[in-house]
Enzyme design. Structure first.
Site, short mmCIF file in Angstrom:
data_model
loop_
_atom_site.label_atom_id
_atom_site.label_comp_id
_atom_site.label_asym_id
_atom_site.label_seq_id
_atom_site.Cartn_x
_atom_site.Cartn_y
_atom_site.Cartn_z
N ASP A 29 0.90 -1.11 0.02
CA ASP A 29 -0.10 0.02 -0.09
C ASP A 29 0.80 1.18 -0.28
O ASP A 29 0.64 2.13 -0.92
CB ASP A 29 -1.00 -0.03 0.95
N ASN A 32 2.90 1.77 -2.92
CA ASN A 32 2.38 2.38 -4.18
C ASN A 32 2.17 3.96 -4.30
O ASN A 32 2.11 4.41 -5.39
CB ASN A 32 1.04 1.55 -4.44
N ARG A 103 4.05 -13.25 4.74
CA ARG A 103 4.70 -11.87 5.35
C ARG A 103 4.87 -12.09 6.88
O ARG A 103 5.16 -11.16 7.35
CB ARG A 103 3.64 -10.55 4.83
N ASN A 167 -5.98 2.08 6.31
CA ASN A 167 -6.22 0.67 5.75
C ASN A 167 -6.27 -0.23 6.81
O ASN A 167 -5.22 -0.39 7.40
CB ASN A 167 -4.98 0.62 4.71
N LYS A 227 -13.21 8.28 1.83
CA LYS A 227 -13.36 7.48 0.74
C LYS A 227 -14.36 6.53 0.67
O LYS A 227 -14.25 5.63 1.57
CB LYS A 227 -11.95 7.30 0.12
N ALA A 258 -6.17 1.77 -5.83
CA ALA A 258 -7.00 3.11 -5.91
C ALA A 258 -6.88 4.12 -4.94
O ALA A 258 -6.78 5.17 -5.05
CB ALA A 258 -8.74 2.58 -6.13
N GLY A 259 -7.11 3.72 -3.69
CA GLY A 259 -6.68 4.39 -2.42
C GLY A 259 -5.35 4.65 -2.43
O GLY A 259 -5.11 6.09 -2.24
N ASP A 260 -4.63 4.02 -2.63
CA ASP A 260 -2.93 4.44 -2.53
C ASP A 260 -2.46 5.64 -3.53
O ASP A 260 -2.07 6.38 -3.46
CB ASP A 260 -2.18 3.22 -2.86
#
Ligand code: ADP
Length: 315
Positions: A29, A32, A103, A167, A227, A258-260
């Site tokens: 995130d 980006n 991760r 996020n 958003k 999209a958000g990033d």
């Protein structure tokens, strides 16, 4: 030149090309956001990434990816015997995407433990804007969380502009209370909050604009941008709120990042002197370019070409 620091995890991404074949790239995130920020601000800003990686070949390739995107890697510590996280995208027969992550032991979890005193000093003294997300917080080891809040405290005392994106990924937290208490800390420190309606619904059980506004009201936040995908957005600044419609995008291919990319567009526009509504409009145009393409990062030449086509100014 302004200095923006983006903190969090970048992973190696494997996205499907054909049955059993995958394309390897890098994404995450905040990474980006860093990529689009640097592309938009170019030489007007120095965008740095704060994370930790290993010394293996994939970590090395990630550093090269940063370099290619002209992102400053001086705050990326390289840890012996450690690796970066990875994820693989699966697409079902119906076209639904799902993600498999590796991760749990990525180097980024101990970013703060391995940040040298000299780097920390430099970071605090030269940063103008510091950007992090709910995912940046979620992945940190307990000790690193403590060190993170110490760093944030020092950044705040040094008058650094703090920006947080809500996020929320439930799987990365032990439980909702843990996430809520960390988010509360983030709200306390932040000057700008990007709030996702879906994040608030999942974490707090409410997603209506007025409920989010009320929840954030006790904190001294200069700008709140709420958003909600293709739906209207709400922006709150200096006690005034306004609703901004999102222009329809005809050919939505993949809403990853999209958000990033929106956040990058917003921060870049603010830096270029735009008013809040104009910055939101600019940011939505950047997100619109990104969601008409597969993957988190649109190839640079394509991105530049599309931004020019719709008269998106950049520095
Ligand atoms: P987040 O990933 O933070 O939840 P959103 O999905 O709300 O972000 O999307 C961020 C921005 O991207 C939106 O405010 C909007 O400008 C743009 N966007 C996202 N999805 C669409 C869509 N389907 N059509 C048009 N714009 C979209």
């Amino acid at each position: 030149m302004t200095n923006l620091v983006v903190m969090g995890e970048c992973m190696v991404e494997f996205s499907p090309l054909a049955e059993g074949e995958y394309k390897q790239s890098f994404a995450g995130d905040v990474y980006n956001t860093a990529v689009y920020l640097k592309r938009l601000l170019a030489n007007a800003s120095n965008v740095s990434f704060l994370t930790a990686v290993g010394k293996d070949c994939l970590s090395q390739q990630m550093l090269q990816a940063l370099q290619q995107e002209k992102i400053n890697g001086e705050f990326v510590e390289q840890l012996q015997h450690q690796q970066i996280g990875a994820y693989l995208i699966e697409t079902s027969a119906e076209g639904e995407r799902s993600f498999v992550y590796w991760r749990d032991s990525s180097a980024a979890k101990s970013t703060l433990s391995f940040l040298s005193e000299a780097s920390k000093k430099k970071l605090i003294s030269q940063t103008d804007t510091f950007y992090f997300s709910g995912i940046s917080l979620a992945i940190l080891n307990p000790l690193d969380r403590q060190l993170f809040w110490q760093l944030l405290d020092q950044l705040k005392s040094a008058d650094v502009h703090i920006v947080f994106d809500s996020n929320y990924r439930a799987k990365l937290w032990q439980n909702r209370d843990e996430a809520k208490s960390q988010f509360k800390q983030a709200f306390r420190y932040s000057d700008v909050i990007f709030a996702g309606v879906e994040d608030f619904e999942l974490l707090y059980g409410f997603g209506a604009f007025d409920a989010i506004e009320q929840h954030l009201a006790p904190f001294e936040i200069d700008e709140i941008i709420i958003k909600n995908g293709a739906n209207n957005m709400m922006c709150i600044a200096k006690g005034e709120s306004c609703i901004i419609a999102v222009a329809a995008v005809k050919n939505v291919v993949d809403t990853t990042s999209a958000g990033d990319s929106f956040n990058a567009g917003y921060l870049a526009a603010k830096q270029m002197g735009y008013s809040l509504p104009a910055a939101v409009e600019y940011a939505a145009k950047i997100a619109a370019i990104v969601i008409q393409h597969h993957g988190a990062i649109v190839a640079n030449d394509k991105f530049e070409q599309l931004a020019k086509q719709i008269n998106i100014p950049s520095m």
